[in-house]
Each structure stands twice: as structure tokens, then as C-alpha cells.
Design a protein around this motif. Structure first.
Motif, PDB file in Angstrom:
ATOM      1  N   MET A   2      -8.524  12.382   8.725  1.00 36.48           N
ATOM      2  CA  MET A   2      -8.399  11.170   7.926  1.00 36.48           C
ATOM      3  C   MET A   2      -6.954  10.686   7.908  1.00 36.48           C
ATOM      4  O   MET A   2      -6.695   9.474   7.941  1.00 36.48           O
ATOM      5  CB  MET A   2      -8.903  11.423   6.507  1.00 36.48           C
ATOM      6  CG  MET A   2     -10.402  11.651   6.422  1.00 36.48           C
ATOM      7  SD  MET A   2     -11.008  11.799   4.718  1.00 36.48           S
ATOM      8  CE  MET A   2     -10.893  10.079   4.178  1.00 36.48           C
ATOM      9  N   ALA A   3      -6.010  11.626   7.864  1.00 37.34           N
ATOM     10  CA  ALA A   3      -4.599  11.240   7.877  1.00 37.34           C
ATOM     11  C   ALA A   3      -4.241  10.533   9.182  1.00 37.34           C
ATOM     12  O   ALA A   3      -3.558   9.499   9.180  1.00 37.34           O
ATOM     13  CB  ALA A   3      -3.721  12.472   7.679  1.00 37.34           C
ATOM     14  N   LYS A   4      -4.717  11.069  10.295  1.00 31.15           N
ATOM     15  CA  LYS A   4      -4.451  10.417  11.580  1.00 31.15           C
ATOM     16  C   LYS A   4      -5.115   9.043  11.637  1.00 31.15           C
ATOM     17  O   LYS A   4      -4.524   8.059  12.094  1.00 31.15           O
ATOM     18  CB  LYS A   4      -4.963  11.282  12.725  1.00 31.15           C
ATOM     19  CG  LYS A   4      -4.729  10.679  14.117  1.00 31.15           C
ATOM     20  CD  LYS A   4      -5.274  11.572  15.194  1.00 31.15           C
ATOM     21  CE  LYS A   4      -4.980  10.996  16.592  1.00 31.15           C
ATOM     22  NZ  LYS A   4      -5.495   9.629  16.762  1.00 31.15           N
ATOM     23  N   GLY A   5      -6.373   8.970  11.164  1.00 25.01           N
ATOM     24  CA  GLY A   5      -7.058   7.688  11.135  1.00 25.01           C
ATOM     25  C   GLY A   5      -6.353   6.683  10.255  1.00 25.01           C
ATOM     26  O   GLY A   5      -6.292   5.486  10.575  1.00 25.01           O
ATOM     27  N   PHE A   6      -5.800   7.150   9.130  1.00 21.17           N
ATOM     28  CA  PHE A   6      -5.065   6.274   8.224  1.00 21.17           C
ATOM     29  C   PHE A   6      -3.860   5.670   8.931  1.00 21.17           C
ATOM     30  O   PHE A   6      -3.601   4.458   8.847  1.00 21.17           O
ATOM     31  CB  PHE A   6      -4.630   7.069   6.992  1.00 21.17           C
ATOM     32  CG  PHE A   6      -4.226   6.232   5.818  1.00 21.17           C
ATOM     33  CD1 PHE A   6      -5.055   6.102   4.727  1.00 21.17           C
ATOM     34  CD2 PHE A   6      -3.007   5.577   5.807  1.00 21.17           C
ATOM     35  CE1 PHE A   6      -4.690   5.330   3.630  1.00 21.17           C
ATOM     36  CE2 PHE A   6      -2.631   4.797   4.727  1.00 21.17           C
ATOM     37  CZ  PHE A   6      -3.475   4.665   3.632  1.00 21.17           C
ATOM     38  N   ARG A   7      -3.101   6.512   9.640  1.00 21.04           N
ATOM     39  CA  ARG A   7      -1.927   6.012  10.371  1.00 21.04           C
ATOM     40  C   ARG A   7      -2.339   5.016  11.449  1.00 21.04           C
ATOM     41  O   ARG A   7      -1.692   3.972  11.632  1.00 21.04           O
ATOM     42  CB  ARG A   7      -1.152   7.187  10.986  1.00 21.04           C
ATOM     43  CG  ARG A   7      -0.374   8.019   9.989  1.00 21.04           C
ATOM     44  CD  ARG A   7       0.572   8.975  10.697  1.00 21.04           C
ATOM     45  NE  ARG A   7      -0.157   9.963  11.492  1.00 21.04           N
ATOM     46  CZ  ARG A   7      -0.544  11.149  11.035  1.00 21.04           C
ATOM     47  NH1 ARG A   7      -0.273  11.489   9.777  1.00 21.04           N
ATOM     48  NH2 ARG A   7      -1.190  11.989  11.804  1.00 21.04           N
TER      49      ARG A   7
ATOM     50  N   LEU B 208      -0.796   9.633   2.672  1.00 16.62           N
ATOM     51  CA  LEU B 208      -0.754  10.549   3.806  1.00 16.62           C
ATOM     52  C   LEU B 208      -0.428  11.971   3.356  1.00 16.62           C
ATOM     53  O   LEU B 208      -1.022  12.932   3.847  1.00 16.62           O
ATOM     54  CB  LEU B 208       0.280  10.078   4.838  1.00 16.62           C
ATOM     55  CG  LEU B 208      -0.122   8.882   5.706  1.00 16.62           C
ATOM     56  CD1 LEU B 208       1.058   8.443   6.571  1.00 16.62           C
ATOM     57  CD2 LEU B 208      -1.311   9.223   6.582  1.00 16.62           C
ATOM     58  N   ASP B 209       0.514  12.079   2.440  1.00 16.00           N
ATOM     59  CA  ASP B 209       0.875  13.408   1.935  1.00 16.00           C
ATOM     60  C   ASP B 209      -0.323  14.060   1.244  1.00 16.00           C
ATOM     61  O   ASP B 209      -0.571  15.255   1.408  1.00 16.00           O
ATOM     62  CB  ASP B 209       2.045  13.308   0.956  1.00 16.00           C
ATOM     63  CG  ASP B 209       3.345  12.931   1.649  1.00 16.00           C
ATOM     64  OD1 ASP B 209       3.411  13.075   2.884  1.00 16.00           O
ATOM     65  OD2 ASP B 209       4.275  12.492   0.944  1.00 16.00           O
ATOM     66  N   LEU B 210      -1.082  13.258   0.476  1.00 12.01           N
ATOM     67  CA  LEU B 210      -2.241  13.790  -0.229  1.00 12.01           C
ATOM     68  C   LEU B 210      -3.331  14.224   0.749  1.00 12.01           C
ATOM     69  O   LEU B 210      -3.914  15.308   0.600  1.00 12.01           O
ATOM     70  CB  LEU B 210      -2.779  12.740  -1.197  1.00 12.01           C
ATOM     71  CG  LEU B 210      -3.997  13.157  -2.050  1.00 12.01           C
ATOM     72  CD1 LEU B 210      -3.669  14.395  -2.880  1.00 12.01           C
ATOM     73  CD2 LEU B 210      -4.440  12.010  -2.933  1.00 12.01           C
ATOM     74  N   LEU B 211      -3.616  13.397   1.763  1.00 11.17           N
ATOM     75  CA  LEU B 211      -4.627  13.753   2.756  1.00 11.17           C
ATOM     76  C   LEU B 211      -4.245  15.030   3.494  1.00 11.17           C
ATOM     77  O   LEU B 211      -5.076  15.902   3.737  1.00 11.17           O
ATOM     78  CB  LEU B 211      -4.806  12.608   3.752  1.00 11.17           C
ATOM     79  CG  LEU B 211      -5.487  11.340   3.226  1.00 11.17           C
ATOM     80  CD1 LEU B 211      -5.400  10.223   4.265  1.00 11.17           C
ATOM     81  CD2 LEU B 211      -6.946  11.607   2.860  1.00 11.17           C
TER      82      LEU B 211
ATOM     83  N   MET C  13       0.851  -1.198   0.000  1.00 13.91           N
ATOM     84  CA  MET C  13       0.000   0.000   0.000  1.00 13.91           C
ATOM     85  C   MET C  13       0.886   1.247   0.000  1.00 13.91           C
ATOM     86  O   MET C  13       1.889   1.315   0.706  1.00 13.91           O
ATOM     87  CB  MET C  13      -0.893  -0.008   1.233  1.00 13.91           C
ATOM     88  CG  MET C  13      -1.912   1.115   1.262  1.00 13.91           C
ATOM     89  SD  MET C  13      -2.951   1.021   2.722  1.00 13.91           S
ATOM     90  CE  MET C  13      -3.838  -0.504   2.380  1.00 13.91           C
ATOM     91  N   LEU C  14       0.558   2.228  -0.829  1.00 14.83           N
ATOM     92  CA  LEU C  14       1.342   3.456  -0.921  1.00 14.83           C
ATOM     93  C   LEU C  14       0.966   4.381   0.219  1.00 14.83           C
ATOM     94  O   LEU C  14       0.208   5.328   0.064  1.00 14.83           O
ATOM     95  CB  LEU C  14       1.104   4.123  -2.276  1.00 14.83           C
ATOM     96  CG  LEU C  14       1.491   3.296  -3.515  1.00 14.83           C
ATOM     97  CD1 LEU C  14       1.105   4.030  -4.784  1.00 14.83           C
ATOM     98  CD2 LEU C  14       2.980   3.004  -3.499  1.00 14.83           C
ATOM     99  N   ILE C  15       1.524   4.085   1.401  1.00 17.19           N
ATOM    100  CA  ILE C  15       1.101   4.806   2.605  1.00 17.19           C
ATOM    101  C   ILE C  15       1.539   6.262   2.568  1.00 17.19           C
ATOM    102  O   ILE C  15       0.738   7.170   2.758  1.00 17.19           O
ATOM    103  CB  ILE C  15       1.645   4.110   3.862  1.00 17.19           C
ATOM    104  CG1 ILE C  15       1.044   2.703   3.960  1.00 17.19           C
ATOM    105  CG2 ILE C  15       1.331   4.926   5.110  1.00 17.19           C
ATOM    106  CD1 ILE C  15       1.601   1.904   5.108  1.00 17.19           C
ATOM    107  N   HIS C  16       2.809   6.495   2.330  1.00 20.90           N
ATOM    108  CA  HIS C  16       3.316   7.862   2.437  1.00 20.90           C
ATOM    109  C   HIS C  16       2.701   8.807   1.409  1.00 20.90           C
ATOM    110  O   HIS C  16       2.289   9.913   1.766  1.00 20.90           O
ATOM    111  CB  HIS C  16       4.848   7.860   2.348  1.00 20.90           C
ATOM    112  CG  HIS C  16       5.498   7.177   3.511  1.00 20.90           C
ATOM    113  ND1 HIS C  16       5.337   7.620   4.792  1.00 20.90           N
ATOM    114  CD2 HIS C  16       6.294   6.084   3.576  1.00 20.90           C
ATOM    115  CE1 HIS C  16       5.998   6.828   5.623  1.00 20.90           C
ATOM    116  NE2 HIS C  16       6.596   5.877   4.900  1.00 20.90           N
ATOM    117  N   PRO C  17       2.581   8.445   0.134  1.00 18.78           N
ATOM    118  CA  PRO C  17       1.896   9.346  -0.814  1.00 18.78           C
ATOM    119  C   PRO C  17       0.457   9.628  -0.416  1.00 18.78           C
ATOM    120  O   PRO C  17      -0.022  10.761  -0.568  1.00 18.78           O
ATOM    121  CB  PRO C  17       1.972   8.580  -2.138  1.00 18.78           C
ATOM    122  CG  PRO C  17       3.156   7.689  -1.988  1.00 18.78           C
ATOM    123  CD  PRO C  17       3.178   7.289  -0.556  1.00 18.78           C
TER     124      PRO C  17
END
Length: 250
Positions: free
Chosen positions: A18-23, A7-10, A1-5
Motif C-alpha cells: 500500500m505504501a508503494k501504491g500510495f507513492r 507513508l510512515d503509518l503504512l 495531503m499529509l503524504i509523509h505521515p
């Protein structure tokens, strides 16, 4: 999964919840078993929660409440005549949605200001705009605003508030300008927004505070007719606390 891109987009879109929830979800092994729709639902819930919290914090800062009070911390054991059922009903906030008022009277130290701030804090949590003012300072500020051209703008700002808290009215009577200022505030908010007024004097003595019978009728008719009432009694809670601290341990 492209996690960092992702997160950067969110983050770039301002979707910090949403970024915090993603992490958080990515750190949980069991999250891999969730469907895409479940992931999205959880992320959106995180975003909604964060935005609500930020909105509340902004409302609370703008309200400038005198006390850091909350309705959950009200002491119903204190002997002051506080109706628990009524206060819990007020805490729900429907009276603000219905554009009613609240009048809190009682002697010094029984918690009028604290209770009004607790209701103001709860109103901020319900996403209402709130402002707290001590009446003497507000009237002095309006007098200054009249002299430097800010008067109309200040009245418009007050009129737009969902809940205006006017604390500590009296015992000094109003002069002619102050009577007109109070009438402007009450008239702007009549059946449009809500007011809390606290005073050491009972409501039937507010005519004396206003002074002019015609203006008193106009103000009190608009304040009282759709208002809830809390009439507190008893000794100062501050004195009670001091006495309990001063008593030696048995």
C-alpha cells in the motif's frame, strides 16, 4: 495531503504494498480525480499483489527445485511424446487440489526432472507448499535422521507438503529400511497430498525396485491408482542440443 505521515503509518503497519501504491498514485496527476474508494481499492490491490509475490518467493525458496523451470517455457516441439493438452491441464493445478499423483517415466535426458520442476514452480505460484527431493538423497537423509532422533519430525514435515517431488527413482533396488521409508511417505500422503515421481524405469518395473512383493503392492496401489501418467520417449534432449551446436553453419 499529509503524504509523509501516511507513508510512515503504512510502513509501520507492514503495509509495504500500500505504501508503494500510495507513492505511485501520488506521482500521477490524474490520480487526483479518483474517489477515495477508488484510491483505497487500488492500494489494497497493490498490497495483495506484493504479498502474493512474497509468498511465492518464500514457497520457491523452500521447494529447492533442481531446475529454474516454468510451464510457459516447455518445448512441445521436441520429439518425446509429451501430450500438450495433458500437460497444460496439469499446469492448472486442479490435480493437486484433488490430491492426485503424477508419474513421469522415460529414458535419461528427455526432460523428466525439468518438467517436474516446472510443475513444482507453477504450484508455488498457486500458493501450494512444495519440496523437491532426489530419491537416493532423501532415503539417505532419512537413514541419518533415524539415527539422530529427527526421523519422525522429518516424516511429519514431508507429510504436510501439498506437493512432494520424488525425482530420479531407480535403477538401484531398495533395501529393507528404504522400502519401509517409502511406504511411510506414500501412506502419509495417500488421498491427502500429491506426489510427482520420475523414473527412467517404466511403472511395471517398479515392483523390481521395491523388492518385497507385499510392500510393493502397498506402495504402488497408493501411488498408481489415482495418478496421471506421462510416458516420455526418444533420444536425450541434451544430445540433440549438442548435435545442433556441433553442426557447422550452412
Amino acid at each position: 495531503m499529509l503524504i509523509h505521515p501516511t507513508l510512515d503509518l503504512l510502513t509501520s503497519l507492514g503495509l509495504h504494498g500500500m505504501a508503494k501504491g500510495f507513492r505511485d498514485l501520488d506521482a500521477q496527476p490524474e490520480a487526483s480525480r479518483l474517489e477515495h474508494a477508488e484510491w483505497l481499492g487500488l492500494l489494497l490491490e497493490q498490497e495483495k499483489t506484493l504479498r502474493q509475490q512474497k509468498r511465492f518467493e518464500s514457497r520457491a525458496r523452500a521447494a529447492r527445485l533442481r531446475h529454474a523451470a516454468s510451464v510457459e517455457d516447455v518445448d512441445y516441439r521436441a520429439v518425446r511424446g509429451l501430450d500438450r493438452a495433458l500437460f497444460l491441464k496439469l499446469a492448472a493445478g486442479d490435480w493437486i487440489r484433488s490430491r492426485h499423483n503424477l508419474l513421469i517415466t522415460g529414458p535419461c535426458g528427455v526432460g523428466k526432472s525439468w518438467l517436474s520442476c516446472a510443475l513444482g514452480h507453477k504450484a508455488c505460484r498457486e500458493d501450494f507448499s512444495v519440496a523437491y527431493h532426489r530419491v537416493p538423497r532423501l532415503l539417505a537423509a532419512l537413514a541419518l535422521a533415524r539415527g539422530d532422533g529427527r526421523y519422525a519430525r522429518m516424516l511429519r514435515t514431508i507429510a504436510r507438503l501439498d506437493l512432494l517431488i520424488l525425482d530420479d527413482w531407480g535403477p538401484e533396488p531398495l533395501d529393507a529400511e528404504q522400502r519401509r521409508d517409502l511406504l511411510e511417505i506414500v501412506e502419509d500422503r495417500y488421498e491427502a497430498r500429491s506426489i510427482i515421481v520420475t523414473s527412467q524405469l517404466p511403472v511395471d518395473r517398479w515392483y523390481e525396485l521395491i523388492g518385497n512383493p507385499t510392500i510393493a503392492d502397498a506402495i504402488l496401489d497408493r501411488l498408481v491408482h489415482n495418478a496421471y501418467r506421462i510416458d516420455l520417449k526418444g533420444e536425450s534432449l541434451r544430445k540433440t542440443k549438442q548435435s545442433s551446436i556441433a553442426q557447422p553453419a550452412a
